[in-house]
Structure formats: C-alpha cells, structure tokens
Design a protein around this motif. Structure first.
Motif, mmCIF file in Angstrom:
data_model
loop_
_atom_site.group_PDB
_atom_site.id
_atom_site.type_symbol
_atom_site.label_atom_id
_atom_site.label_comp_id
_atom_site.label_asym_id
_atom_site.label_seq_id
_atom_site.Cartn_x
_atom_site.Cartn_y
_atom_site.Cartn_z
ATOM 1 N N ILE A 158 0.998 -1.226 0.008
ATOM 2 C CA ILE A 158 0.019 -0.081 0.030
ATOM 3 C C ILE A 158 0.856 1.258 -0.294
ATOM 4 C CG2 ILE A 158 -1.780 1.453 1.310
ATOM 5 C CD1 ILE A 158 -2.935 -1.380 0.728
ATOM 6 N N VAL A 159 0.345 2.085 -0.814
ATOM 7 C CA VAL A 159 1.440 3.369 -1.018
ATOM 8 C C VAL A 159 0.770 4.522 -0.482
ATOM 9 C CG1 VAL A 159 2.255 5.306 -2.615
ATOM 10 C CG2 VAL A 159 2.662 2.690 -3.018
ATOM 11 N N SER A 160 1.114 4.987 0.516
ATOM 12 C CA SER A 160 0.157 6.205 1.089
ATOM 13 C C SER A 160 0.686 7.575 0.989
ATOM 14 C CB SER A 160 0.054 6.059 2.513
ATOM 15 O OG SER A 160 -0.118 6.954 3.270
ATOM 16 N N LEU A 161 0.367 8.660 0.404
ATOM 17 C CA LEU A 161 0.934 9.978 0.352
ATOM 18 C C LEU A 161 -0.010 10.835 1.340
ATOM 19 C CD1 LEU A 161 0.934 10.006 -3.644
ATOM 20 C CD2 LEU A 161 2.799 9.612 -2.091
ATOM 21 N N SER A 162 0.760 11.968 1.826
ATOM 22 C CA SER A 162 -0.129 12.831 2.657
ATOM 23 C C SER A 162 0.035 14.229 2.259
ATOM 24 C CB SER A 162 0.638 12.711 4.065
ATOM 25 O OG SER A 162 0.262 11.498 4.692
ATOM 26 N N LEU A 163 -1.072 14.852 2.324
ATOM 27 C CA LEU A 163 -1.177 16.355 1.807
ATOM 28 C C LEU A 163 -1.928 17.186 2.877
ATOM 29 C CD1 LEU A 163 -2.426 15.484 -1.697
ATOM 30 C CD2 LEU A 163 -0.152 16.489 -1.363
ATOM 31 N N GLY A 164 -1.504 18.282 3.110
ATOM 32 C CA GLY A 164 -2.122 19.336 3.975
ATOM 33 C C GLY A 164 -1.717 19.098 5.383
ATOM 34 N N ASP A 165 -2.607 19.027 6.318
ATOM 35 C CA ASP A 165 -2.211 19.287 7.711
ATOM 36 C C ASP A 165 -1.531 17.657 8.043
ATOM 37 O OD1 ASP A 165 -3.128 21.451 8.379
ATOM 38 O OD2 ASP A 165 -5.254 20.688 9.016
ATOM 39 N N THR A 166 -0.654 17.780 9.175
ATOM 40 C CA THR A 166 0.177 16.836 9.489
ATOM 41 C C THR A 166 -0.836 15.621 10.157
ATOM 42 O OG1 THR A 166 2.134 18.121 9.811
ATOM 43 C CG2 THR A 166 2.138 16.211 11.154
ATOM 44 N N CYS A 167 -0.474 14.501 10.246
ATOM 45 C CA CYS A 167 -1.421 13.564 11.207
ATOM 46 C C CYS A 167 -0.241 12.669 11.951
ATOM 47 C CB CYS A 167 -2.201 12.582 10.253
ATOM 48 S SG CYS A 167 -1.363 11.322 9.800
ATOM 49 N N VAL A 168 -0.912 12.192 12.963
ATOM 50 C CA VAL A 168 -0.263 11.235 13.744
ATOM 51 C C VAL A 168 -0.747 9.900 13.008
ATOM 52 C CG1 VAL A 168 0.131 10.023 15.923
ATOM 53 C CG2 VAL A 168 -0.241 12.416 15.808
ATOM 54 N N PHE A 169 0.371 9.030 12.543
ATOM 55 C CA PHE A 169 -0.166 7.707 11.759
ATOM 56 C C PHE A 169 0.511 6.663 12.898
ATOM 57 C CE2 PHE A 169 1.217 3.970 9.291
ATOM 58 C CZ PHE A 169 -0.112 3.790 8.583
ATOM 59 N N ARG A 170 -0.202 5.675 13.091
ATOM 60 C CA ARG A 170 -0.085 4.826 14.045
ATOM 61 C C ARG A 170 0.241 3.248 13.444
ATOM 62 N NH1 ARG A 170 -3.038 4.679 19.601
ATOM 63 N NH2 ARG A 170 -1.484 6.739 19.889
ATOM 64 N N LEU A 171 1.281 2.934 13.258
ATOM 65 C CA LEU A 171 1.910 1.640 12.696
ATOM 66 C C LEU A 171 1.845 0.658 13.847
ATOM 67 C CD1 LEU A 171 2.702 0.039 9.787
ATOM 68 C CD2 LEU A 171 4.918 0.304 10.879
ATOM 69 N N GLY A 172 1.143 -0.437 13.906
ATOM 70 C CA GLY A 172 1.006 -1.570 14.861
ATOM 71 C C GLY A 172 1.675 -2.643 14.348
ATOM 72 N N ASN A 173 0.987 -3.925 15.048
ATOM 73 C CA ASN A 173 1.875 -5.087 14.469
ATOM 74 C C ASN A 173 0.777 -5.756 13.800
ATOM 75 O OD1 ASN A 173 0.186 -7.160 16.564
ATOM 76 N ND2 ASN A 173 0.815 -5.439 17.639
ATOM 77 N N THR A 174 1.101 -7.344 13.190
ATOM 78 C CA THR A 174 0.287 -7.839 12.269
ATOM 79 C C THR A 174 -0.799 -8.746 13.148
ATOM 80 O OG1 THR A 174 1.931 -9.503 12.291
ATOM 81 C CG2 THR A 174 1.939 -7.807 10.243
ATOM 82 N N GLU A 175 -0.636 -8.833 14.428
ATOM 83 C CA GLU A 175 -1.351 -9.640 15.159
ATOM 84 C C GLU A 175 -2.642 -9.149 15.881
ATOM 85 O OE1 GLU A 175 -0.308 -12.897 14.984
ATOM 86 O OE2 GLU A 175 1.294 -12.208 13.941
ATOM 87 N N THR A 176 -2.468 -8.169 16.531
ATOM 88 C CA THR A 176 -3.583 -7.319 17.188
ATOM 89 C C THR A 176 -3.541 -6.016 16.825
ATOM 90 O OG1 THR A 176 -2.161 -6.668 19.087
ATOM 91 C CG2 THR A 176 -2.709 -8.890 19.280
ATOM 92 N N ARG A 177 -4.710 -5.223 17.353
ATOM 93 C CA ARG A 177 -4.865 -3.789 16.999
ATOM 94 C C ARG A 177 -4.241 -3.106 18.261
ATOM 95 N NH1 ARG A 177 -9.740 -2.745 14.712
ATOM 96 N NH2 ARG A 177 -10.220 -5.051 14.170
ATOM 97 N N THR A 178 -3.836 -3.578 19.201
ATOM 98 C CA THR A 178 -3.172 -3.015 20.075
ATOM 99 C C THR A 178 -1.711 -3.039 20.266
ATOM 100 O OG1 THR A 178 -3.195 -4.962 21.504
ATOM 101 C CG2 THR A 178 -5.079 -3.758 21.713
ATOM 102 N N ALA A 179 -1.009 -2.562 21.243
ATOM 103 C CA ALA A 179 0.423 -2.420 21.387
ATOM 104 C C ALA A 179 1.078 -3.688 20.983
ATOM 105 C CB ALA A 179 0.926 -1.816 22.646
ATOM 106 N N PRO A 180 2.214 -3.852 20.605
ATOM 107 C CA PRO A 180 3.111 -2.848 20.286
ATOM 108 C C PRO A 180 2.649 -1.733 19.072
ATOM 109 C CG PRO A 180 4.210 -4.727 19.638
ATOM 110 C CD PRO A 180 2.877 -5.048 20.508
ATOM 111 N N TYR A 181 2.759 -0.709 19.065
ATOM 112 C CA TYR A 181 2.779 0.131 17.810
ATOM 113 C C TYR A 181 3.700 1.271 18.000
ATOM 114 C CZ TYR A 181 -0.266 2.664 20.974
ATOM 115 O OH TYR A 181 -0.847 3.418 22.219
ATOM 116 N N GLN A 182 3.844 1.824 16.807
ATOM 117 C CA GLN A 182 4.710 3.254 16.720
ATOM 118 C C GLN A 182 4.062 4.279 16.174
ATOM 119 O OE1 GLN A 182 8.756 1.986 14.985
ATOM 120 N NE2 GLN A 182 7.747 0.192 14.439
ATOM 121 N N ASP A 183 4.185 5.517 16.666
ATOM 122 C CA ASP A 183 3.642 6.722 16.196
ATOM 123 C C ASP A 183 4.580 7.287 15.450
ATOM 124 O OD1 ASP A 183 1.263 6.086 17.300
ATOM 125 O OD2 ASP A 183 1.412 7.335 18.708
ATOM 126 N N VAL A 184 4.161 7.807 14.139
ATOM 127 C CA VAL A 184 4.886 8.626 13.239
ATOM 128 C C VAL A 184 4.309 9.711 12.789
ATOM 129 C CG1 VAL A 184 4.765 7.146 11.251
ATOM 130 C CG2 VAL A 184 6.678 8.615 11.305
#
Ligand SMILES: O=C(O)CCC(=O)C(=O)O
Ligand SMILES: [Fe+2]
Length: 240
Positions: A158-184
């Motif tokens: 998946i290719v994601s391009l961002s335009l306009g206001d900054t966002c916090v993007f949360r990249l998690g793991n492949t197993e659960t929707r909870t931690a561990p994750y990283q915010d960028v």
C-alpha cells in the motif's frame, strides 16, 4: 516571517526510515509544487464524484470522507459494491505509485536510501502497478481506527501520500490492534509504503494536527488529504 520558515527553524531534519520490515517512511517525497498539483487534482475528483462517509460493516459511519478511483471490475469494499461512483484512475497516478515503491524499496538500477528489511523487496518494486486510488479527507475532528487493509485481492504494498495538515499515523503489529505500535508524524508531501512483512500490519490515524499545513496548500478549512494507491485486483507481486 512566513509560517513555513518558522516551522523549519524548529524542524529536526527527517530522513527516510524503516519502521518495521517493509514499512518505509520517506519524508518530503513530493515537492511543494507537486503537492499543490495533487490538491488541485483532488478538488477536480471531488467535483466529479462527491466524497462520502463510508459506512462500515457494523453500521458505523467513518469520520473520514473518501472518493475512489479505479478498482473497476473488482468486488472491493470501497468500490462500486459500496454504491459508489468510481472515477477513472489516470496513468500518471499509476506511474506515481510505481515510482513510490521503487524509491522506498529500491530497484536493481537504483538501491533504496535505506534497506527496506526483507528479501524480495526489489522484485516487489519491479512488479508494482496499482489499479486504484482511495482519496481520504480528514477534517480537524476526523480519525481512523486501527485496522488492516485486507479487502484487496493482492498482497502488493500500500502506498500512502499525505497532503495538508500533519497527522499522527500509528503503525501497529500484524497480530493485534493494540500495542506494540509506533507513532510517526506524516506531513504534507510524505510517502509511506507498507508491504512485505508489514503488509497486514494494523494501522490507523489517531489524530490530525490542525493548522499544520492544510491552509498553505489552499485547503480553505485546513484538513488532511491522504491518497492510498493500491492493487485491489489479484495480479502482481505477492498476490494471494
Ligand atoms: O490516512 C492514512 O494515512 C491511512 C488511510 C488508511 O489506512 C486507509 O485508507 O485504509
Ligand atoms: Fe488502511
């Protein structure tokens, strides 16, 4: 002093970064002129097919609004089966998606700036050819919960391009929707590619940071546009 000059005074230089194998952040991939062109394009698309709030299988309405290009002939969640009018995917956007993966993952001729961290990344880049684009609009209050992109019939990145206001993007793991994750932070012009071992990582957008870039690009109310270029059909690298 112009708003952007002030920003730059406080900005730590950002280079390409691999958050997890196959998950590559390339800051400032689109120059300001290209960002402006894409915003103008988004306006034209939205005039042709107004954005809608997607209703999820559970009945909830997404706070993000979106419009879809391409994905014709595929039973895709955000596609015609959702009662949407699909716009045609222009060739230049396919090419932009191809180039994004080539830059993030590298090719035989041009290695990536940072090692994407999995075997076969160059082959994936070589074969990449998106068939759709989802354009998302986030106003100040919009967010996107943690989810996996698993409605495509292909495991291509998946290719994601961002335009306009900054966002916090949360990249998690492949197993659960909870931690561990990283915010960028994804800022206007940033590219984020997730494929390979990160293709089915949970991810989301907990918040948009108002006043950080939208107005500069002529988005009157501010906000963030996100374009994801995807391979929805069953062809291409790593198809399931
Ligand atoms: O807005 C973003 O950066 C992510 C969008 C997303 O995850 C999606 O549309 O599936
Ligand atoms: Fe997603």
């Amino acid at each position: 002093m112009a708003e952007y000059e002030l920003d730059e005074l406080f900005t730590v230089p950002r280079g390409p970064a691999v958050l997890a194998p196959g998950a590559v952040h390339v800051p400032d991939w689109l120059d300001p002129a290209r960002q402006q062109e894409l915003v103008t394009q988004c306006r034209a698309w939205v005039r042709a097919a107004p954005m809608t709030h997607h209703v999820m299988p559970g009945g909830g309405r997404m706070s993000v609004q979106s419009v879809m290009l391409g994905a014709g002939g595929v039973d895709y969640r955000y596609g015609a089966s959702a009662g949407r009018r699909l716009l045609e995917l222009p060739d230049w956007l396919v090419e932009l998606g191809r180039r994004a993966v080539a830059d993030a993952y590298g090719t035989e001729d041009a290695p990536a700036a940072v090692d994407p961290g999995f075997d076969g990344a160059r082959r994936v880049a070589q074969e990449h050819r998106p068939d759709s684009a989802l354009v998302n609009f986030y106003d100040d209050a919009a967010h996107m919960g943690m989810h996996q992109d698993r409605d495509e019939f292909s495991a291509a990145p998946i290719v994601s391009l961002s335009l306009g206001d900054t966002c916090v993007f949360r990249l998690g793991n492949t197993e659960t929707r909870t931690a561990p994750y990283q915010d960028v932070e994804l800022r206007s012009g940033d590219l984020f590619v997730f494929g390979g071992p990160s293709r089915y990582a949970f991810h989301g957008v907990p918040r948009v940071l108002p006043g950080t870039g939208g107005r500069r690009l002529g988005l009157r109310q501010g906000g963030r546009l996100n374009i994801t270029l995807r391979m929805t059909g069953g062809r291409g690298a790593g198809a399931r």
